[in-house]
Enzyme design. Structure first.
Site, mmCIF file in Angstrom:
data_model
loop_
_atom_site.group_PDB
_atom_site.id
_atom_site.type_symbol
_atom_site.label_atom_id
_atom_site.label_comp_id
_atom_site.label_asym_id
_atom_site.label_seq_id
_atom_site.Cartn_x
_atom_site.Cartn_y
_atom_site.Cartn_z
ATOM 1 C CG ASP A 29 -1.819 1.157 1.372
ATOM 2 O OD1 ASP A 29 -1.644 2.134 0.596
ATOM 3 O OD2 ASP A 29 -2.713 1.110 2.233
ATOM 4 C CD GLU A 79 26.567 3.420 7.597
ATOM 5 O OE1 GLU A 79 26.371 2.213 7.744
ATOM 6 O OE2 GLU A 79 25.924 4.302 8.189
ATOM 7 C CB CYS A 111 23.926 7.089 10.843
ATOM 8 S SG CYS A 111 23.317 5.985 9.591
ATOM 9 C CB THR A 152 14.784 3.025 4.876
ATOM 10 O OG1 THR A 152 15.447 1.764 4.999
ATOM 11 C CG2 THR A 152 13.392 2.905 5.458
ATOM 12 C CB SER A 201 17.694 -0.833 13.971
ATOM 13 O OG SER A 201 16.702 -0.570 13.006
ATOM 14 C CG HIS A 233 20.198 9.175 11.970
ATOM 15 N ND1 HIS A 233 20.607 9.386 10.669
ATOM 16 C CD2 HIS A 233 19.980 7.830 12.087
ATOM 17 C CE1 HIS A 233 20.641 8.235 10.040
ATOM 18 N NE2 HIS A 233 20.256 7.270 10.864
ATOM 19 C CE LYS A 242 8.148 4.332 14.241
ATOM 20 N NZ LYS A 242 7.268 3.354 14.849
ATOM 21 C CG ASN A 269 19.422 6.521 6.156
ATOM 22 O OD1 ASN A 269 20.041 7.520 6.532
ATOM 23 N ND2 ASN A 269 19.433 5.378 6.832
ATOM 24 C CB SER A 302 23.386 0.943 13.542
ATOM 25 O OG SER A 302 22.030 1.229 13.355
HETATM 26 P P1 HMG Z 1 8.517 -2.865 7.719
HETATM 27 O O1 HMG Z 1 8.447 -4.096 8.550
HETATM 28 O O2 HMG Z 1 8.390 -3.035 6.261
HETATM 29 O O3 HMG Z 1 7.378 -1.862 8.090
HETATM 30 O O4 HMG Z 1 9.879 -2.142 8.057
HETATM 31 P P2 HMG Z 1 6.351 -1.913 9.304
HETATM 32 O O5 HMG Z 1 5.428 -3.057 9.148
HETATM 33 O O6 HMG Z 1 7.058 -1.743 10.603
HETATM 34 O O7 HMG Z 1 5.531 -0.586 8.963
HETATM 35 C C1 HMG Z 1 6.158 0.653 9.016
HETATM 36 C C2 HMG Z 1 5.130 1.673 9.463
HETATM 37 O O8 HMG Z 1 4.159 1.812 8.440
HETATM 38 C C3 HMG Z 1 4.381 1.269 10.728
HETATM 39 O O9 HMG Z 1 4.176 2.459 11.462
HETATM 40 C C4 HMG Z 1 3.065 0.757 10.186
HETATM 41 O O10 HMG Z 1 1.994 0.848 11.115
HETATM 42 C C5 HMG Z 1 2.864 1.686 9.010
HETATM 43 P P3 HMG Z 1 4.619 2.514 13.004
HETATM 44 O O11 HMG Z 1 3.800 1.530 13.717
HETATM 45 O O12 HMG Z 1 6.082 2.142 13.040
HETATM 46 O O13 HMG Z 1 4.370 3.940 13.395
HETATM 47 N N1 HMG Z 1 1.959 1.159 7.977
HETATM 48 C C6 HMG Z 1 1.059 1.915 7.330
HETATM 49 N N2 HMG Z 1 0.725 3.218 7.447
HETATM 50 C C7 HMG Z 1 -0.252 3.685 6.621
HETATM 51 N N3 HMG Z 1 -0.914 2.916 5.719
HETATM 52 C C8 HMG Z 1 -0.616 1.614 5.586
HETATM 53 C C9 HMG Z 1 0.416 1.057 6.410
HETATM 54 N N4 HMG Z 1 0.953 -0.170 6.516
HETATM 55 C C10 HMG Z 1 1.904 -0.094 7.474
HETATM 56 N N5 HMG Z 1 -1.278 0.878 4.689
HETATM 57 C C11 HMG Z 1 11.609 -0.631 8.673
HETATM 58 C C12 HMG Z 1 10.126 -0.775 8.314
HETATM 59 C C13 HMG Z 1 11.896 0.826 8.929
HETATM 60 C C14 HMG Z 1 11.892 -1.440 9.936
HETATM 61 C C15 HMG Z 1 12.459 -1.146 7.502
HETATM 62 O O14 HMG Z 1 12.267 -0.335 6.398
HETATM 63 C C16 HMG Z 1 13.944 -1.244 7.818
HETATM 64 O O15 HMG Z 1 14.420 -2.264 8.323
HETATM 65 N N6 HMG Z 1 14.770 -0.162 7.497
HETATM 66 C C17 HMG Z 1 16.210 -0.159 7.735
HETATM 67 C C18 HMG Z 1 16.583 -0.029 9.190
HETATM 68 C C19 HMG Z 1 16.311 1.354 9.751
HETATM 69 O O16 HMG Z 1 16.145 2.317 9.041
HETATM 70 N N7 HMG Z 1 16.326 1.477 11.104
HETATM 71 C C20 HMG Z 1 16.101 2.744 11.749
HETATM 72 C C21 HMG Z 1 16.779 2.852 13.121
HETATM 73 S S1 HMG Z 1 18.511 2.421 13.045
HETATM 74 C C22 HMG Z 1 19.278 3.833 12.333
HETATM 75 O O17 HMG Z 1 18.681 4.856 12.254
HETATM 76 C C23 HMG Z 1 20.654 3.658 11.827
HETATM 77 C C24 HMG Z 1 20.773 3.484 10.317
HETATM 78 O O18 HMG Z 1 20.609 4.733 9.671
HETATM 79 C C25 HMG Z 1 22.121 2.842 9.956
HETATM 80 C C26 HMG Z 1 23.390 3.450 10.498
HETATM 81 O O19 HMG Z 1 23.509 3.931 11.611
HETATM 82 O O20 HMG Z 1 24.381 3.340 9.755
HETATM 83 C C27 HMG Z 1 19.711 2.568 9.747
#
Ligand code: HMG
Length: 390
Positions: A29, A79, A111, A152, A201, A233, A242, A269, A302
């Site tokens: 969606d 990185e 990051c 992302t 994460s 970040h 959040k 990102n 991370s």
């Molecule tokens: P996911 O499992 O595909 O998504 O992964 P989800 O099921 O958690 O859904 C995401 C959000 O969309 C949720 O909202 C859902 O409710 C909503 P939340 O509950 O979280 O508020 N949703 C909807 N909203 C509206 N209409 C809909 C609908 N369906 C669902 N129909 C995830 C998402 C971000 C986990 C994934 O993309 C991922 O693994 N990304 C990479 C890791 C990441 O970015 N982590 C962030 C923290 S770590 C960090 O910041 C460091 C980093 O930058 C690396 C570094 O330091 O080098 C990553």
């Protein structure tokens, strides 16, 4: 003596994907991507951009007068580097024609790296007030086609000149850092995409932000109401929402975060530059920010390291952020179809040192990767008639 960010330059590759179209292609969606995750577009790096060419393009976006003989230190934070040994900062310094009487080196911690560079540069200028430092954050975020993290991804570089009497943001001496060894995201040597536990994460990030901002309040006796804006970040813009919600329900700070998320929504990102892209976004998109306003910045890398610190906006800051160039850069980008994005994603220069050659990139970028020869990458500079490859 005030010390801080004197100018900001930004670069992102010429290509992007529309995330509504990507959602449809993946059977998701579109609201999940644009509302749930909070991303509209995602920058895509062609094989002709790596963290060195992107960093050089971000430096090229700075006013050249800021890179004079006072420059004493050049730091690249990344990185997604292209060499296990040699610092990208050395090549960036040569490509952009910097004064060679500098310390040039790289920093890595996911990051968080650019924040380490920025605060190190602040300390350097405090010790040597007539000197300046250049800190460049440059990264390509890749998780894989149709992977959990695909939406992302992103790519880009932010270059910042750090000096005394800064014209953008005076960094305060109030940083609070926290480190804990956790397996939320890491990329073992030789792997092209990270090992990531996305939900863990995001939980770790939120744990860090509440812990560190709380400790900042204990140490510096500040409250959320002292801040005109809180920046984070932004691996995806919902993460910033959040984080803010974990700290406060302030409507005013929410509006400012919306402005601070605009560029990330369009770029994705950019890992270590993401917090500074958010600063740039706030200054470009919120016309109510004023000199003297205090901004809180939360950096997260991370692994994990988090740090919270603040800065005070300088008079005339809007004249030193290159806003017109940022608008033009994004306006000139080319949208890719999903098959074209997938093809570009897979057409990267392979790991190792095999020879490669690319035709010139059809974009306004000054610096691009020309290919690899004699084990090393070479770069094109559109301002020079002879390239390194000739
Ligand atoms: P996911 O499992 O595909 O998504 O992964 P989800 O099921 O958690 O859904 C995401 C959000 O969309 C949720 O909202 C859902 O409710 C909503 P939340 O509950 O979280 O508020 N949703 C909807 N909203 C509206 N209409 C809909 C609908 N369906 C669902 N129909 C995830 C998402 C971000 C986990 C994934 O993309 C991922 O693994 N990304 C990479 C890791 C990441 O970015 N982590 C962030 C923290 S770590 C960090 O910041 C460091 C980093 O930058 C690396 C570094 O330091 O080098 C990553």
């Amino acid at each position: 003596m005030d010390i801080g960010i004197d100018a900001i330059g930004f670069y992102t590759p010429h290509y992007y994907v529309d995330l509504v179209k990507l959602a449809k292609a993946r059977g998701d969606d579109p609201d999940k991507y644009t509302i749930g995750i909070g991303q509209d577009q995602m920058a895509v790096a062609p094989a002709t951009q790596d963290i060195i060419s992107m960093a050089a393009n971000a430096v090229d976006a700075l006013p050249s007068a800021r890179l004079d003989g006072r420059l004493g230190m050049v730091i690249v934070a990344s990185e997604s580097g292209v060499d296990e040994s040699k610092a990208a900062a050395i090549t960036v310094a040569r490509l952009t024609g910097l004064n060679p009487w500098v310390r040039a080196f790289d920093i890595k911690e996911a990051c968080y790296g650019a924040t380490a560079g920025l605060l190190m540069a602040r300390d350097y200028v405090a010790a040597h007030p007539t000197k300046t430092a250049l800190v460049i954050a440059s990264d390509i975020a890749r998780y894989g086609l149709a992977s959990g993290g695909e939406v992302t991804q992103g790519a880009g570089a932010v270059a910042m000149v750090i000096s005394a009497q800064p014209r953008v943001l005076a960094l305060q001496d109030d940083a609070v850092a926290y480190t804990e060894d956790i397996p939320d995201f890491f990329r073992p040597t030789g792997m092209t995409v990270p090992v990531v536990d996305g939900h863990y994460s995001t939980a770790a990030y939120l744990d860090f932000v509440t812990k560190i901002v709380g400790q900042h309040q204990v140490q510096y006796h500040d409250t959320i109401t002292d801040y005109a804006a809180l920046l984070f970040h932004l691996p995806f813009t919902k993460m910033g929402k959040k984080a803010l919600a974990a700290l406060t329900d302030s409507v005013r700070l929410g509006q400012r975060l919306t402005a601070a998320s605009q560029l990330s929504r369009q770029v994705g990102n950019i890992y270590t530059g993401s917090l500074y892209l958010s600063l740039l976004s706030l200054l470009c998109h919120d016309k109510t920010m004023q000199a003297g306003d205090r901004i809180g910045l939360f950096s997260y890398g991370s692994g994990a390291v988090g740090e919270f610190f603040s800065g005070i906006l300088a008079p005339g800051f809007a004249d030193h952020i290159g806003q017109a160039a940022v608008i033009q850069l994004l306006a000139e980008r080319e949208e890719l179809t999903i098959p074209a994005y997938e093809q570009m994603f897979n057409a990267q220069i392979p790991l190792g040192d095999a020879p490669a050659a690319f035709p010139p990139e059809n974009s306004p970028a000054r610096f691009t990767v020309g290919g690899r020869r004699d084990h090393a990458r070479w770069y094109r500079d559109t301002t020079k008639s002879m390239t390194e490859g000739d």
